[in-house]
Design a protein around this motif. Structure first.
Motif, PDB file in Angstrom:
ATOM      1  N   VAL A 258       0.844  -1.186   0.000  1.00 28.92           N
ATOM      2  CA  VAL A 258       0.000   0.000   0.000  1.00 28.92           C
ATOM      3  C   VAL A 258       0.884   1.244   0.000  1.00 28.92           C
ATOM      4  CG1 VAL A 258      -1.525   1.391   1.452  1.00 28.92           C
ATOM      5  CG2 VAL A 258      -2.024  -1.031   1.095  1.00 28.92           C
ATOM      6  N   LEU A 259       0.541   2.185  -0.861  1.00 25.16           N
ATOM      7  CA  LEU A 259       1.149   3.520  -0.834  1.00 25.16           C
ATOM      8  C   LEU A 259       0.035   4.490  -0.458  1.00 25.16           C
ATOM      9  CD1 LEU A 259       3.474   3.727  -3.988  1.00 25.16           C
ATOM     10  CD2 LEU A 259       4.092   4.399  -1.665  1.00 25.16           C
ATOM     11  N   ILE A 260       0.002   4.927   0.788  1.00 28.73           N
ATOM     12  CA  ILE A 260      -1.116   5.715   1.294  1.00 28.73           C
ATOM     13  C   ILE A 260      -0.654   7.098   1.728  1.00 28.73           C
ATOM     14  CG2 ILE A 260      -0.895   4.833   3.661  1.00 28.73           C
ATOM     15  CD1 ILE A 260      -3.999   4.821   3.760  1.00 28.73           C
ATOM     16  N   ALA A 311      12.849  -8.007  12.086  1.00 23.07           N
ATOM     17  CA  ALA A 311      14.249  -7.884  12.507  1.00 23.07           C
ATOM     18  C   ALA A 311      14.892  -6.601  11.990  1.00 23.07           C
ATOM     19  CB  ALA A 311      15.043  -9.097  12.020  1.00 23.07           C
ATOM     20  N   LYS A 312      14.376  -6.104  10.840  1.00 23.13           N
ATOM     21  CA  LYS A 312      14.954  -4.897  10.244  1.00 23.13           C
ATOM     22  C   LYS A 312      14.148  -3.642  10.574  1.00 23.13           C
ATOM     23  CE  LYS A 312      17.221  -7.484   6.548  1.00 23.13           C
ATOM     24  NZ  LYS A 312      17.197  -7.883   5.125  1.00 23.13           N
ATOM     25  N   GLY A 313      13.245  -3.754  11.555  1.00 22.15           N
ATOM     26  CA  GLY A 313      12.588  -2.566  12.066  1.00 22.15           C
ATOM     27  C   GLY A 313      11.118  -2.417  11.757  1.00 22.15           C
ATOM     28  N   ALA A 314      10.511  -3.357  11.051  1.00 20.34           N
ATOM     29  CA  ALA A 314       9.082  -3.251  10.747  1.00 20.34           C
ATOM     30  C   ALA A 314       8.248  -3.491  12.003  1.00 20.34           C
ATOM     31  CB  ALA A 314       8.694  -4.262   9.669  1.00 20.34           C
ATOM     32  N   SER A 315       7.066  -2.882  12.028  1.00 21.09           N
ATOM     33  CA  SER A 315       6.121  -3.081  13.125  1.00 21.09           C
ATOM     34  C   SER A 315       4.888  -3.810  12.605  1.00 21.09           C
ATOM     35  CB  SER A 315       5.697  -1.741  13.718  1.00 21.09           C
ATOM     36  OG  SER A 315       6.812  -1.031  14.223  1.00 21.09           O
ATOM     37  N   THR A 335       4.072  -1.829   9.204  1.00 15.86           N
ATOM     38  CA  THR A 335       4.505  -0.453   8.962  1.00 15.86           C
ATOM     39  C   THR A 335       6.006  -0.341   9.217  1.00 15.86           C
ATOM     40  OG1 THR A 335       3.992   0.194  11.233  1.00 15.86           O
ATOM     41  CG2 THR A 335       2.247   0.478   9.590  1.00 15.86           C
ATOM     42  N   ASN A 336       6.542   0.882   9.069  1.00 18.35           N
ATOM     43  CA  ASN A 336       7.987   1.133   9.224  1.00 18.35           C
ATOM     44  C   ASN A 336       8.794   0.251   8.268  1.00 18.35           C
ATOM     45  OD1 ASN A 336       7.422   2.965  11.315  1.00 18.35           O
ATOM     46  ND2 ASN A 336       7.433   1.316  12.834  1.00 18.35           N
ATOM     47  N   ILE A 337       8.382   0.271   7.027  1.00 17.78           N
ATOM     48  CA  ILE A 337       8.964  -0.596   6.003  1.00 17.78           C
ATOM     49  C   ILE A 337      10.125   0.113   5.308  1.00 17.78           C
ATOM     50  CG2 ILE A 337       8.474  -1.747   3.799  1.00 17.78           C
ATOM     51  CD1 ILE A 337       7.109  -3.053   6.198  1.00 17.78           C
ATOM     52  N   ASN A 338      11.165  -0.651   4.957  1.00 12.47           N
ATOM     53  CA  ASN A 338      12.233  -0.104   4.114  1.00 12.47           C
ATOM     54  C   ASN A 338      12.589  -1.112   3.019  1.00 12.47           C
ATOM     55  OD1 ASN A 338      14.634  -1.815   4.926  1.00 12.47           O
ATOM     56  ND2 ASN A 338      14.107  -0.961   6.942  1.00 12.47           N
ATOM     57  N   ASN A 339      13.283  -0.638   2.013  1.00 16.66           N
ATOM     58  CA  ASN A 339      13.549  -1.462   0.827  1.00 16.66           C
ATOM     59  C   ASN A 339      14.596  -2.543   1.047  1.00 16.66           C
ATOM     60  OD1 ASN A 339      11.643  -0.137  -0.725  1.00 16.66           O
ATOM     61  ND2 ASN A 339      13.108   1.400  -1.461  1.00 16.66           N
ATOM     62  N   ASP A 340      15.264  -2.555   2.202  1.00 18.65           N
ATOM     63  CA  ASP A 340      16.228  -3.614   2.490  1.00 18.65           C
ATOM     64  C   ASP A 340      15.539  -4.904   2.930  1.00 18.65           C
ATOM     65  OD1 ASP A 340      18.392  -1.977   1.921  1.00 18.65           O
ATOM     66  OD2 ASP A 340      18.540  -1.225   3.986  1.00 18.65           O
ATOM     67  N   MET A 341      14.269  -4.821   3.221  1.00 19.97           N
ATOM     68  CA  MET A 341      13.522  -5.999   3.693  1.00 19.97           C
ATOM     69  C   MET A 341      13.151  -6.908   2.519  1.00 19.97           C
ATOM     70  SD  MET A 341      11.008  -3.972   6.330  1.00 19.97           S
ATOM     71  CE  MET A 341      11.671  -3.031   7.717  1.00 19.97           C
ATOM     72  N   LYS A 342      13.223  -8.219   2.752  1.00 21.14           N
ATOM     73  CA  LYS A 342      12.864  -9.179   1.708  1.00 21.14           C
ATOM     74  C   LYS A 342      11.436  -8.971   1.228  1.00 21.14           C
ATOM     75  CE  LYS A 342      15.917 -12.832   3.461  1.00 21.14           C
ATOM     76  NZ  LYS A 342      15.978 -14.209   4.052  1.00 21.14           N
ATOM     77  N   LEU A 356       3.340   1.738   3.103  1.00 20.68           N
ATOM     78  CA  LEU A 356       4.272   2.848   2.945  1.00 20.68           C
ATOM     79  C   LEU A 356       3.447   4.134   2.835  1.00 20.68           C
ATOM     80  CD1 LEU A 356       5.480   0.239   1.246  1.00 20.68           C
ATOM     81  CD2 LEU A 356       7.299   1.852   0.721  1.00 20.68           C
ATOM     82  N   THR A 357       3.986   5.231   3.301  1.00 17.44           N
ATOM     83  CA  THR A 357       3.261   6.503   3.242  1.00 17.44           C
ATOM     84  C   THR A 357       3.962   7.469   2.297  1.00 17.44           C
ATOM     85  OG1 THR A 357       4.482   7.391   5.139  1.00 17.44           O
ATOM     86  CG2 THR A 357       2.400   6.260   5.587  1.00 17.44           C
TER      87      THR A 357
END
Length: 471
Positions: A258-260, A311-315, A335-342, A356-357
């Motif tokens: 989601v891009l919100i 483990a990489k910071g997502a909630s 939430t708290n997603i980044n592109n380093d996550m699988k 993602l916001t």
């Protein structure tokens, strides 16, 4: 029998040779004859609905309503559409004659490609095997089908159905694992229709290149779900929860993230949580309306995505429960997603949904266009200006506005991806075309082009100059 055994390879060759010998006869069948074959297929499916539902429940506890919606209706509506239009499709299509070709009539004939191979996946094991078969039959081809070994009960049903309805030299089903597919891909098919992951699609395309066979690749990827600041959040959340719960999220056109707009994030999360409560009660694991992940390998893949993200910071803000003994993954928002996550690097193919916001429309475009072209793109907005902006500045196989996953069920629309998400189109007339050679025909009715024959005198040059300038 192992696909590695010589007898298996010989059996494939025998079936292929029998079909190649029969292809010319099948190619000459009329619209009425092909329509009757589709009618017989339709009648068989309707007479065996209970068998279909049981097979899919045994494969991955697919609810009967989802079998009807995602599998049976998809096929039956396609058959009805093809039968209604097939006579028209097969008529030669007249095309305009340019002035420079005066004296000729020009038209297009649709002729079958010949021997075709359909390799179908496990997530919609009946629909994604039979829907291309409908197009192949309508176009007048002979067909070999390789269904997925990951849904063995449904594959056995497909094999029995085909053997009950068709002679082997016209349509045949080959069961087996990846080795069986590898052996099939060595045969010189005229066309290959593959549904699956992009990584395997590349293997199929390389194999097809050995025989210069054409391909239809129904692939996938990460399809975005854009939700702007004007969207009806309650309605969008309900739609999104339904689409990610359907088939346990194992749908190639399901929204992958989601891009919100940042101002709507918290409202969406709360509305999503309420929607799940209404659909599945106090826990989807207790609901008979919720399927399971197809096997332990795919369960572990999803569990790994989830664990890696955390483990990489997502909630985890909704869901997160998993049960290995059931291959159960709860509908989950992160939430708290980044592109380093699988979870942001691979197609999810499950009920996990990253959020993602964004704050500006330009951020949305930059993010989507920085990735591979998606199979589907969803836009939720009540702003005509925003909708047009997102459409104009992105590319996708198909787009749905203010709903989700409608495109596959509309036989009037082409379905398929772009580059990494697919090559070629299916659905209705577009599927019929995919299995057809569009043969252009020009027929001289009067006159000749003799005035342009050698010797190339000054007069001939003047005539040619006029053609170039005016025609």
């Amino acid at each position: 029998m192992s696909a590695a055994e010589p007898t298996f390879t010989l059996e494939l060759q025998r079936i292929f040779d029998a079909q190649r010998k029969n292809a010319a006869t099948v190619a000459l069948t009329t619209a009425a004859e092909r329509s009757e074959k589709l009618k017989v297929l339709l009648d068989y499916l309707m007479a065996h609905l209970t068998d279909i539902e049981k097979a899919m429940y045994d494969d991955f506890r697919k609810p009967s309503v989802e079998v009807q919606l995602g599998e049976v209706y998809t096929i039956t509506s396609e058959i009805k559409f093809a039968r209604k239009n097939l006579k028209h499709w097969l008529k030669p299509q007249r095309v305009p004659t340019p002035l420079g070709m005066i004296g000729t009539a020009n038209y297009i004939r649709h002729e079958p490609k010949g021997n075709v191979l359909i390799i179908s996946p496990w997530n919609y094991p009946l629909a994604l095997a039979v829907k291309p078969l409908i197009s192949a039959i309508a176009a007048g081809n002979v067909v070999m089908i390789k269904p997925s070994e990951l849904t063995p009960h449904t594959s056995r049903f497909i094999k029995k159905m085909v053997s009950d309805l068709f002679a082997e030299e016209e349509v045949a089903v080959v069961e087996g694992d990846a080795e069986a597919a590898t052996e099939l891909l060595k045969l010189p098919f005229n066309h290959i229709f593959f549904t699956g992951a992009p990584t395997i699609g590349k293997i199929v395309m390389r194999a097809a290149a050995e025989h210069l066979a054409s391909v239809t690749l129904e692939l996938g990827g990460k399809s975005p779900n854009i939700i702007d600041e004007t969207a009806d959040i309650k309605k969008v959340a309900e739609m999104t929860a339904w689409s990610k719960g359907l088939n346990n999220g194992q749908t190639c056109i399901a929204a992958d993230y989601v891009l919100i707009h940042a101002s709507k994030k918290e409202a969406f999360i709360e509305a999503y949580r309420k929607a799940l409560q209404e659909m599945y009660g106090d826990g989807a694991e207790h609901s008979d309306s919720y399927a399971r992940i197809v096997n332990s390998r795919h369960f572990n893949r999803l569990k790994d995505y989830l664990d890696d993200a955390v483990a990489k910071g997502a909630s985890i803000v909704v869901g997160g429960k998993t049960l290995a003994e059931q291959n159960y993954v709860e509908p989950t928002l992160l939430t708290n997603i980044n592109n380093d996550m699988k979870i942001m690097q691979e197609e999810i193919f499950g009920p996990l949904l990253p959020i993602l916001t964004y704050r500006t429309k330009e951020e949305v475009i930059a993010y989507i266009n920085g990735r591979e072209k998606p199979l589907a793109l969803y836009i939720h907005s009540r702003s005509t200006e925003n909708i047009e902006y997102f459409l104009k500045n992105t590319t996708a196989g198909d787009t749905v506005i203010n709903d989700l996953m409608l495109q596959f069920g509309n036989a009037e629309l082409p379905f398929g991806g772009v580059n990494n998400s697919g090559i070629g189109k299916s659905n209705g007339y577009f599927g019929f075309q995919e299995f057809s050679n569009l043969r252009g025909v020009s027929q001289r009715q009067f006159g000749t082009m003799k005035f342009l024959y050698p010797p190339y005198t000054p007069n001939v040059r003047k005539i040619m100059d006029l053609f170039v300038k005016y025609f």
